[in-house]
Scaffold this motif. Structure first.
Motif, short mmCIF file in Angstrom:
data_model
loop_
_atom_site.label_atom_id
_atom_site.label_comp_id
_atom_site.label_asym_id
_atom_site.label_seq_id
_atom_site.Cartn_x
_atom_site.Cartn_y
_atom_site.Cartn_z
N LEU A 33 -25.46 -98.47 75.21
CA LEU A 33 -25.56 -98.11 76.63
C LEU A 33 -25.03 -99.29 77.43
O LEU A 33 -25.55 -100.40 77.31
CB LEU A 33 -27.01 -97.80 77.01
CG LEU A 33 -27.27 -97.53 78.50
CD1 LEU A 33 -26.59 -96.24 78.94
CD2 LEU A 33 -28.78 -97.47 78.77
N LEU A 34 -24.00 -99.06 78.24
CA LEU A 34 -23.34 -100.16 78.95
C LEU A 34 -23.80 -100.26 80.39
O LEU A 34 -24.13 -99.26 81.05
CB LEU A 34 -21.82 -99.96 78.93
CG LEU A 34 -21.14 -99.79 77.56
CD1 LEU A 34 -19.63 -99.76 77.73
CD2 LEU A 34 -21.55 -100.89 76.60
N GLY A 35 -23.83 -101.51 80.87
CA GLY A 35 -24.10 -101.80 82.27
C GLY A 35 -23.12 -102.85 82.76
O GLY A 35 -22.51 -103.57 81.96
N ARG A 36 -22.96 -102.93 84.08
CA ARG A 36 -22.00 -103.88 84.65
C ARG A 36 -22.53 -105.31 84.55
O ARG A 36 -23.68 -105.59 84.88
CB ARG A 36 -21.71 -103.53 86.10
CG ARG A 36 -20.73 -104.52 86.77
CD ARG A 36 -20.53 -104.22 88.24
NE ARG A 36 -19.64 -103.09 88.44
CZ ARG A 36 -19.88 -102.07 89.23
NH1 ARG A 36 -21.03 -102.02 89.89
NH2 ARG A 36 -19.00 -101.10 89.37
N ILE A 37 -21.67 -106.20 84.06
CA ILE A 37 -22.00 -107.62 84.06
C ILE A 37 -22.01 -108.09 85.49
O ILE A 37 -21.03 -107.88 86.23
CB ILE A 37 -20.98 -108.42 83.23
CG1 ILE A 37 -20.95 -107.91 81.78
CG2 ILE A 37 -21.31 -109.90 83.26
CD1 ILE A 37 -19.85 -108.53 80.94
N PRO A 38 -23.12 -108.69 85.98
CA PRO A 38 -23.24 -109.05 87.41
C PRO A 38 -22.05 -109.85 87.91
O PRO A 38 -21.59 -110.80 87.27
CB PRO A 38 -24.53 -109.88 87.44
CG PRO A 38 -25.33 -109.39 86.28
CD PRO A 38 -24.33 -109.05 85.22
N GLY A 39 -21.52 -109.40 89.06
CA GLY A 39 -20.43 -110.12 89.70
C GLY A 39 -19.06 -109.87 89.10
O GLY A 39 -18.11 -110.56 89.47
N THR A 40 -18.93 -108.90 88.19
CA THR A 40 -17.64 -108.63 87.55
C THR A 40 -17.36 -107.13 87.55
O THR A 40 -18.18 -106.33 87.99
CB THR A 40 -17.62 -109.13 86.09
OG1 THR A 40 -18.44 -108.27 85.28
CG2 THR A 40 -18.15 -110.55 85.98
N ARG A 41 -16.19 -106.77 87.02
CA ARG A 41 -15.85 -105.37 86.80
C ARG A 41 -15.86 -105.06 85.30
O ARG A 41 -15.24 -104.12 84.84
CB ARG A 41 -14.46 -105.06 87.37
CG ARG A 41 -14.45 -104.98 88.90
CD ARG A 41 -13.04 -104.83 89.45
NE ARG A 41 -12.33 -103.66 88.92
CZ ARG A 41 -12.45 -102.42 89.39
NH1 ARG A 41 -13.31 -102.17 90.39
NH2 ARG A 41 -11.76 -101.43 88.87
N ARG A 42 -16.60 -105.86 84.56
CA ARG A 42 -16.69 -105.67 83.11
C ARG A 42 -18.07 -105.13 82.75
O ARG A 42 -19.05 -105.30 83.49
CB ARG A 42 -16.44 -106.99 82.38
CG ARG A 42 -15.03 -107.54 82.59
CD ARG A 42 -14.85 -108.84 81.86
NE ARG A 42 -15.04 -108.65 80.43
CZ ARG A 42 -15.21 -109.65 79.56
NH1 ARG A 42 -15.23 -110.90 80.00
NH2 ARG A 42 -15.36 -109.39 78.28
N PHE A 43 -18.15 -104.49 81.55
CA PHE A 43 -19.38 -103.82 81.14
C PHE A 43 -19.72 -104.24 79.71
O PHE A 43 -18.83 -104.44 78.87
CB PHE A 43 -19.21 -102.30 81.23
CG PHE A 43 -18.99 -101.81 82.62
CD1 PHE A 43 -20.05 -101.26 83.35
CD2 PHE A 43 -17.75 -101.90 83.23
CE1 PHE A 43 -19.86 -100.82 84.64
CE2 PHE A 43 -17.55 -101.45 84.53
CZ PHE A 43 -18.61 -100.92 85.24
N SER A 44 -21.03 -104.37 79.43
CA SER A 44 -21.48 -104.74 78.08
C SER A 44 -22.81 -104.06 77.78
O SER A 44 -23.40 -103.40 78.63
CB SER A 44 -21.60 -106.26 77.95
OG SER A 44 -22.61 -106.77 78.79
#
Length: 574
Positions: A429-440
């Motif tokens: 289940l992915l969520g946005r890495i704070p302050g970025t447009r990337r997900f992990s």
């Protein structure tokens, strides 16, 4: 000779490369290591021949002819080819069943097995199948070796106590031993106990010294000067002097059919152990390890071991460690060790006939200590119970069904274990890495930001016919437990290198199922081959129109943009 031909020649025969660059200064270390190695191999060859229920010279011939060949083809500097306890036990127990107890044909069948192992190894080299040895897991090998150690002990303890051994399963051998303890020969037990104590002392305080050779020599001297036979102590008997001519053993076609499963088991054991040794040294000293090259070396060494009347050989762990710690500079040390064995066979083999069997049994019992790896079993119990269960299944299989079936069971368990792990890939289940447009992965990073009304999931493996149902079930389970349910499900396929035909249609069916409950579906970031698969199967539109441009962040931006009411819609509402 064209450059490419030269490269192929040097690839097949690594000795060509290092012999060209050999320094005479290395010869002293290789020579000394060769002497030490020969001193280690001699008693091991005698003991392992005994395990295989073969005459002692068979073990010597195997080490001699295999050792004279292996060094030319092997890619690892330190690996030593030898008879091994595991293969010898498999040979002894299996040939007993094949011949129905008729030991007259043991030698021919053992040599024939070595030739079949050579053929299998050569085919594996041609097919570049060296990677297959990695399919037998370390946990399976740990359980198998522990089972082998106990089975081996059940065959050698009667010899240590001075009475004949049984030739059955571990449980039958153990029952036979306890039922015949009243037949113990006190002199044999005393000699065996002294040899065992000396060997254990050497193993603790004189590591890497040829203590076993000194114990063997001491046993020969004792039998030559004392009337041990009059007190019921059995000797190993006559060992012929000289080497046999190279020849194909007398076999029938029906023998080959019976020996093929045995040869396959011996190849699996030999290839796995040889590869494990090579990987260990590559990690320790640097360089690349090529399992295919070791298969060619095993093919050549088993060919000559079989033609020379020996039994199958493979890389030996303890022998290779002796070679490394002796300071060998090149594989020439193993060739020199074979030359020293040749000298013994030609001129001194008759002296070996006076070796007491209790001494030989003590040598074998101490040698198996490395197989009984209780520390690894303890680690598996504490850290990975599923791997511990696998190891114990292989362990119980060896003790209950015998070594040959134990090998096959271990290989089967490894494949089942591989399929089990592959069939249930992790779906993150992915969520946005704070302050970025990337997900992990949110399970690993609790500070990741979840997107309102959007669920982003990433299957972390190839999606194929045997795991696609589990992948879809994991996705649907996440969706159904979410309250309120998401309006958009995004499946990130960037970690899926392969999607097969059945999986493409199953994913499309899942998308239809979500749309039926008013949830949009979008697959993003598929690889080029995966996009081709979706288009070929005609399901790309059902998956949201896959392309190489849309990322997870782009899909979310598009969804959020659509969700915001337009200025005209707001004005009309007013």
């Amino acid at each position: 000779m064209r450059p490419n031909d030269k490269t192929c020649w040097e690839t097949a025969f690594p000795a060509v490369t290092w012999l060209r660059n050999y320094h005479l200064a290395w010869l002293r270390l290789d020579l000394l290591t060769g002497v030490t190695l020969a001193a280690y191999l001699l008693p091991a060859a005698l003991g392992d021949a005994s395990l295989a229920n073969l005459p002692p010279e068979v073990g010597l011939y195997a080490c001699l002819f295999g050792g004279l060949t292996f060094w030319i083809f092997c890619g690892s500097r330190y690996t030593v080819v030898s008879v091994t306890s595991a293969i010898s036990l498999v040979i002894g127990s299996s040939l007993g069943e094949i011949t129905g107890g008729n030991s007259a044909r043991f030698g021919a069948l053992a040599a024939g097995t070595a030739l079949l192992v050579s053929l299998i190894a050569f085919v594996a080299w041609l097919a570049k199948a060296g990677v297959l040895v990695h399919f037998i897991s370390e946990s399976v090998m740990t359980g198998f070796k522990c089972g082998v150690a106990l089975f081996l002990a059940s065959t050698q303890l009667p010899k240590l106590f001075g009475f004949h051994a049984a030739h059955g399963s571990f449980w039958a051998n153990t029952g036979f031993f306890f039922n015949h303890l009243n037949e113990t020969n006190t002199t044999s037990l005393l000699i065996g106990a002294i040899a065992l104590a000396l060997l254990m002392f050497g193993k603790i305080f004189l590591k890497h010294e040829p203590v076993a050779l000194f114990v063997v020599i001491g046993g020969i001297i004792a039998a030559s000067t004392l009337p041990l036979e009059m007190h019921g102590v059995k000797l190993i008997g006559a060992v012929p002097q000289g080497i046999p001519p190279l020849k194909v053993p007398p076999l029938y076609w029906r023998d080959l059919n019976q020996l093929l499963p045995l040869a396959l088991a011996c190849f699996l054991l030999g290839a796995v152990e040889t590869a494990a040794i090579g990987r260990m040294f590559a990690a320790k000293h640097g360089g690349r390890f090529d399992a295919n090259q070791e298969n060619l070396a095993l093919a050549a060494s088993n060919l000559f071991a079989g033609l020379g009347g020996g039994l199958p050989v493979s890389g030996g762990t303890s022998q290779s460690l002796v070679n490394e710690e002796g300071g060998a500079k090149t594989p020439l040390s193993t060739a020199l060790a074979a030359v020293f064995i040749l000298v013994v066979v030609l001129f001194f083999s008759r002296l070996l006939s006076a070796l007491p069997q209790p001494v030989l049994a003590a040598v074998v019992l101490v040698a198996i200590a490395g197989l009984l790896n209780l520390s690894t079993l303890k680690e598996l119990w504490l850290n990975d119970r599923s791997e511990f269960v696998v190891a114990m299944a292989a362990f119980a299989g060896v003790l209950t069904f015998g070594l040959l079936r134990g090998v096959m069971l271990g290989a089967l368990i490894s494949l089942v274990q591989l399929v089990r792990v592959s069939s249930r890939p992790h779906v993150a289940l992915l969520g946005r890495i704070p302050g970025t447009r990337r997900f992990s992965d949110c399970d690993r990073h609790s500070d990741n930001e979840l997107i309102p009304n959007v669920m982003i999931l990433r299957p972390e493996s190839a999606i194929v016919y045997f795991n696609v149902d589990n992948v879809c079930d994991a996705i649907l389970s996440r969706v159904h437990v979410e309250s309120p349910p998401p309006k958009l499900v995004i499946v990130d396929l960037s970690a899926a290198p392969l999607v097969d035909m059945q999986s493409a249609h199953t994913l499309a069916s899942m998308a239809d199922e979500l749309r039926a409950i008013s949830i949009r579906f979008q697959a993003v970031e598929p690889r080029s081959s995966v996009r081709d698969r979706f288009r070929h199967e005609g399901v790309d539109s059902k998956l949201g129109g896959v392309n190489r441009f849309t990322s997870v962040a782009d899909a979310i931006d598009h969804f959020v943009g659509e969700s915001k009411p337009s200025a005209a819609a707001i004005k009309s509402e007013r």
